[in-house]
Write a protein that holds these residues in place. Structure first.
Motif, PDB file in Angstrom:
ATOM      1  N   PRO A 171      -2.457  91.172  23.458  1.00 23.78           N
ATOM      2  CA  PRO A 171      -3.926  92.589  22.828  1.00 23.78           C
ATOM      3  C   PRO A 171      -4.094  92.697  23.144  1.00 23.78           C
ATOM      4  CG  PRO A 171      -2.873  90.821  21.195  1.00 23.78           C
ATOM      5  CD  PRO A 171      -2.372  90.570  22.326  1.00 23.78           C
ATOM      6  N   ASP A 172      -4.865  91.928  24.690  1.00 23.33           N
ATOM      7  CA  ASP A 172      -5.518  92.533  26.412  1.00 23.33           C
ATOM      8  C   ASP A 172      -5.625  93.200  26.326  1.00 23.33           C
ATOM      9  OD1 ASP A 172      -7.107  89.488  25.112  1.00 23.33           O
ATOM     10  OD2 ASP A 172      -6.223  88.240  26.300  1.00 23.33           O
ATOM     11  N   TYR A 173      -3.925  94.389  26.300  1.00 22.79           N
ATOM     12  CA  TYR A 173      -4.299  94.560  28.040  1.00 22.79           C
ATOM     13  C   TYR A 173      -4.044  95.648  26.710  1.00 22.79           C
ATOM     14  CZ  TYR A 173      -1.555  91.462  31.672  1.00 22.79           C
ATOM     15  OH  TYR A 173      -1.342  91.013  32.402  1.00 22.79           O
ATOM     16  N   ALA A 174      -4.135  95.693  25.559  1.00 25.54           N
ATOM     17  CA  ALA A 174      -3.870  97.136  24.612  1.00 25.54           C
ATOM     18  C   ALA A 174      -4.975  97.226  24.336  1.00 25.54           C
ATOM     19  CB  ALA A 174      -3.175  96.617  23.660  1.00 25.54           C
ATOM     20  N   ALA A 175      -5.372  96.810  24.918  1.00 21.39           N
ATOM     21  CA  ALA A 175      -7.453  96.787  24.113  1.00 21.39           C
ATOM     22  C   ALA A 175      -7.585  97.888  24.733  1.00 21.39           C
ATOM     23  CB  ALA A 175      -7.929  96.137  23.722  1.00 21.39           C
ATOM     24  N   ALA A 176      -7.376  98.148  26.610  1.00 18.09           N
ATOM     25  CA  ALA A 176      -7.019  98.496  27.951  1.00 18.09           C
ATOM     26  C   ALA A 176      -7.147  99.954  28.237  1.00 18.09           C
ATOM     27  CB  ALA A 176      -6.892  97.377  28.920  1.00 18.09           C
ATOM     28  N   LEU A 177      -6.146 100.247  26.844  1.00 16.53           N
ATOM     29  CA  LEU A 177      -5.427 101.334  26.947  1.00 16.53           C
ATOM     30  C   LEU A 177      -6.622 102.340  26.896  1.00 16.53           C
ATOM     31  CD1 LEU A 177      -2.178 101.015  24.937  1.00 16.53           C
ATOM     32  CD2 LEU A 177      -2.377 100.789  27.112  1.00 16.53           C
ATOM     33  N   ALA A 178      -7.402 102.224  26.129  1.00 15.08           N
ATOM     34  CA  ALA A 178      -8.807 103.115  25.824  1.00 15.08           C
ATOM     35  C   ALA A 178      -9.207 103.485  26.084  1.00 15.08           C
ATOM     36  CB  ALA A 178     -10.107 102.179  24.828  1.00 15.08           C
ATOM     37  N   GLU A 179      -9.479 103.049  28.232  1.00 22.60           N
ATOM     38  CA  GLU A 179      -9.807 102.997  29.622  1.00 22.60           C
ATOM     39  C   GLU A 179      -8.694 104.476  30.680  1.00 22.60           C
ATOM     40  OE1 GLU A 179     -12.331 101.862  31.075  1.00 22.60           O
ATOM     41  OE2 GLU A 179     -12.700 100.079  29.461  1.00 22.60           O
ATOM     42  N   ASP A 180      -7.403 104.377  29.624  1.00 23.38           N
ATOM     43  CA  ASP A 180      -6.764 105.501  30.133  1.00 23.38           C
ATOM     44  C   ASP A 180      -5.985 104.774  31.578  1.00 23.38           C
ATOM     45  OD1 ASP A 180      -4.680 107.338  30.245  1.00 23.38           O
ATOM     46  OD2 ASP A 180      -6.245 109.245  31.013  1.00 23.38           O
ATOM     47  N   PRO A 181      -5.396 103.967  31.463  1.00 21.08           N
ATOM     48  CA  PRO A 181      -5.249 103.094  32.889  1.00 21.08           C
ATOM     49  C   PRO A 181      -4.120 104.272  34.054  1.00 21.08           C
ATOM     50  CG  PRO A 181      -4.607 102.121  31.011  1.00 21.08           C
ATOM     51  CD  PRO A 181      -5.460 103.173  30.319  1.00 21.08           C
ATOM     52  N   ALA A 182      -3.918 104.699  34.304  1.00 28.48           N
ATOM     53  CA  ALA A 182      -2.667 105.091  35.460  1.00 28.48           C
ATOM     54  C   ALA A 182      -2.244 103.881  35.289  1.00 28.48           C
ATOM     55  CB  ALA A 182      -3.306 105.484  36.607  1.00 28.48           C
ATOM     56  N   LEU A 183      -2.545 102.627  35.744  1.00 29.88           N
ATOM     57  CA  LEU A 183      -0.872 102.090  35.882  1.00 29.88           C
ATOM     58  C   LEU A 183      -1.231 100.223  35.187  1.00 29.88           C
ATOM     59  CD1 LEU A 183      -0.672 101.616  39.996  1.00 29.88           C
ATOM     60  CD2 LEU A 183       0.715 102.846  38.090  1.00 29.88           C
ATOM     61  N   LEU A 184      -0.598  99.158  34.688  1.00 35.51           N
ATOM     62  CA  LEU A 184      -0.197  98.561  34.312  1.00 35.51           C
ATOM     63  C   LEU A 184      -0.490  98.039  35.469  1.00 35.51           C
ATOM     64  CD1 LEU A 184       0.699  98.004  30.767  1.00 35.51           C
ATOM     65  CD2 LEU A 184      -1.799  98.945  31.585  1.00 35.51           C
ATOM     66  N   LEU A 185      -0.902  96.942  36.178  1.00 35.12           N
ATOM     67  CA  LEU A 185      -0.737  95.769  37.438  1.00 35.12           C
ATOM     68  C   LEU A 185      -0.200  94.371  37.314  1.00 35.12           C
ATOM     69  CD1 LEU A 185       0.326  96.161  40.700  1.00 35.12           C
ATOM     70  CD2 LEU A 185      -2.517  95.470  40.658  1.00 35.12           C
ATOM     71  N   LYS A 186       0.867  93.856  37.226  1.00 37.56           N
ATOM     72  CA  LYS A 186       1.057  92.236  36.996  1.00 37.56           C
ATOM     73  C   LYS A 186       1.257  92.194  38.677  1.00 37.56           C
ATOM     74  CE  LYS A 186       3.585  89.789  34.549  1.00 37.56           C
ATOM     75  NZ  LYS A 186       2.391  89.087  33.590  1.00 37.56           N
ATOM     76  N   VAL A 187       0.443  90.912  38.467  1.00 39.26           N
ATOM     77  CA  VAL A 187       0.378  89.628  40.049  1.00 39.26           C
ATOM     78  C   VAL A 187       1.113  88.651  40.519  1.00 39.26           C
ATOM     79  CG1 VAL A 187      -1.002  89.767  42.137  1.00 39.26           C
ATOM     80  CG2 VAL A 187      -1.385  91.521  41.087  1.00 39.26           C
ATOM     81  N   HIS A 188       1.891  89.007  41.087  1.00 37.33           N
ATOM     82  CA  HIS A 188       2.329  87.337  41.753  1.00 37.33           C
ATOM     83  C   HIS A 188       1.438  86.441  42.073  1.00 37.33           C
ATOM     84  CE1 HIS A 188       5.981  84.628  43.865  1.00 37.33           C
ATOM     85  NE2 HIS A 188       5.517  84.037  42.277  1.00 37.33           N
ATOM     86  N   GLN A 189       1.309  85.454  41.337  1.00 37.18           N
ATOM     87  CA  GLN A 189       0.025  84.055  41.590  1.00 37.18           C
ATOM     88  C   GLN A 189       0.573  83.645  43.183  1.00 37.18           C
ATOM     89  OE1 GLN A 189      -0.297  82.037  38.246  1.00 37.18           O
ATOM     90  NE2 GLN A 189      -1.802  83.100  37.782  1.00 37.18           N
TER      91      GLN A 189
END
Ligand SMILES: *Cc1c(COP(=O)(O)O)cnc(C)c1O
Length: 414
Positions: A171-189
């Motif tokens: 849901p944290d990511y879902a809420a950010a969809l309002a920003e019309d993101p170009a990408l969702l980025l996941k980074v290996h720690q």
């Protein structure tokens, strides 16, 4: 000064550098120091060293060791950008990148200079002036000053942080969809771990949200089933992210290091959907970040070894999978110091906290400076009041050289 410079010719340095050494010695009022200065200059040049640190991918030692240099080549070019079948201009990405796509089971790949360049190119191409959503738990700094927020700023993308350091949910990511993101980025720690009260969203969950998901794997594996290892994945590899499975989970692109992930030369790879890879290849930065023929040739050999399922041809995998009993046998055979059990690590940001059982040779006291002064230099580590040379990161062919260096270091005062 010229005669002083000529007297230093034994170091093998070109004449102008000998003149520099002579000039500096005279300026310092100590002409007798010229030989030492020339020697120091000669030792500062790039040269092979024996990695006895037990860190298999040691960034300060060039990460993955490459196989022995091939025979001195005849004076020939390579078909870097020539299509041999038609005689037309070809693409330097058509050889190795196509093999990489085959090995990662995806549509397309592109090779650039390093992992950082791959991330920069993806963000600049696909997300300039747009939002990119990243978990606060993945805003990492990798050694050498690679910081995700700074790379993002340089690329022109706008960072949208979501969640918290230890827990970021779908849901944290879902809420950010309002920003019309170009990408969702996941980074290996990579080189650190958040343990305990943690939570994160999977790639497959993020994919369901809609925007393309890019995963910066950095280090890790080409395929989590490690088909190139006859015995399957060793226990210390469990849980490492893999390019193939990340793409199968629906990621649009993955980025990784050619040295950390493949055990090849320094390079960066982006792989995944053909349209996105092609867009990255067309970006002007791609020209600035492209590798040369030497790197592409070495990477091609590495990827061919993966496709042949021949881990023995990749020095990293030879080192990583040597039985500890074999290392103990070599440690006794060295015949200097005391054979000891120790632990190696993968290094290069892979597997923090995970150790690979190993064996080596211990000398009393800190002998690391004497070992570095040897020719060729040997890089070992200090453990408590001893110096340990870990044999897992040493090529067996170098054991006699290591034995000599250890005897000399043991005999040196200090
Ligand atoms: C190492 C790493 C990078 C940078 O790769 P280089 O090849 O060192 O430039 C980027 N992202 C992650 C997750 C890494 O582990």
């Amino acid at each position: 000064m010229d005669s002083l410079a000529r007297s230093l010719a034994g170091t093998g340095l070109p004449h102008p550098l000998l003149v520099d050494a002579a000039r500096e010695a005279i300026a310092a009022g100590d002409p007798g120091s010229a030989a030492g200065r020339a020697e120091a200059r000669s030792r500062s040049l790039l040269r092979p060293v024996i990695n006895a640190t037990g860190v298999l991918l040691h960034t300060n030692l060039g990460r993955a060791p490459l196989g022995p240099a091939p025979e001195p080549p005849a004076i020939r070019g390579v078909n870097l950008e020539l299509e041999l079948s038609t005689g037309r201009r070809g693409s330097r990405q058509s050889h190795t990148a196509a093999l990489l796509a085959r090995a990662a089971h995806c549509e397309a790949a592109l090779v650039v200079n390093n992992g950082a360049a791959a991330v920069l190119l993806v963000l600049a191409t696909l997300a300039r002036d747009r939002a990119v959503v990243v978990s606060r738990g993945e805003l990492v700094e990798i050694g050498g000053g690679f910081r995700i927020p700074e790379v993002m700023a340089t690329s022109g993308a706008r960072l949208v942080e979501v969640g918290t350091t230890n827990r970021t949910r779908l849901p944290d990511y879902a809420a950010a969809l309002a920003e019309d993101p170009a990408l969702l980025l996941k980074v290996h720690q990579s080189n650190y771990r958040v343990v305990g009260f943690t939570e994160s969203a999977t790639v497959a969950e993020l994919v369901a949200l809609g925007p393309p998901v890019v995963v910066d794997i950095g280090s890790g594996l080409l395929d989590e089933r490690t088909p190139w290892l006859p015995g399957g994945p060793p226990p210390w590899l469990a849980g490492e992210p893999a390019a193939r499975q990340t793409l199968e989970a629906g990621a649009a692109l993955v980025t990784f290091s050619g040295d950390k992930l493949l055990g090849g030369p320094q390079a960066g790879v982006l792989a995944g959907r053909a349209g996105l890879v092609a867009a990255c290849a067309r970006h002007p930065l791609a020209r600035a970040l492209r590798p040369g023929g030497l790197v592409l040739g070495a990477l091609q050999e590495t990827v061919l070894a993966y496709l042949r399922r021949d881990a023995g041809a990749i020095p990293f995998w030879r080192m990583a999978t040597t039985e500890v009993g074999e290392l103990r046998r070599r440690a006794s055979a060295v015949g200097v110091g005391e054979p000891v059990d120790c632990s190696s690590v993968a290094g290069g940001g892979s597997l923090p906290g995970l150790e690979i059982p190993s064996a080596g040779v211990a000398l009393a006291g800190d002998r690391t400076a004497a070992l570095r002064a040897h020719d060729p230099p040997v890089i070992a580590r200090v453990a408590g009041d001893r110096t340990v040379a870990d044999l897992r990161s040493v090529d067996p062919a170098d054991d006699p050289v290591l034995a000599k260096a250890l005897s000399a270091a043991a005999a040196a005062s200090g």
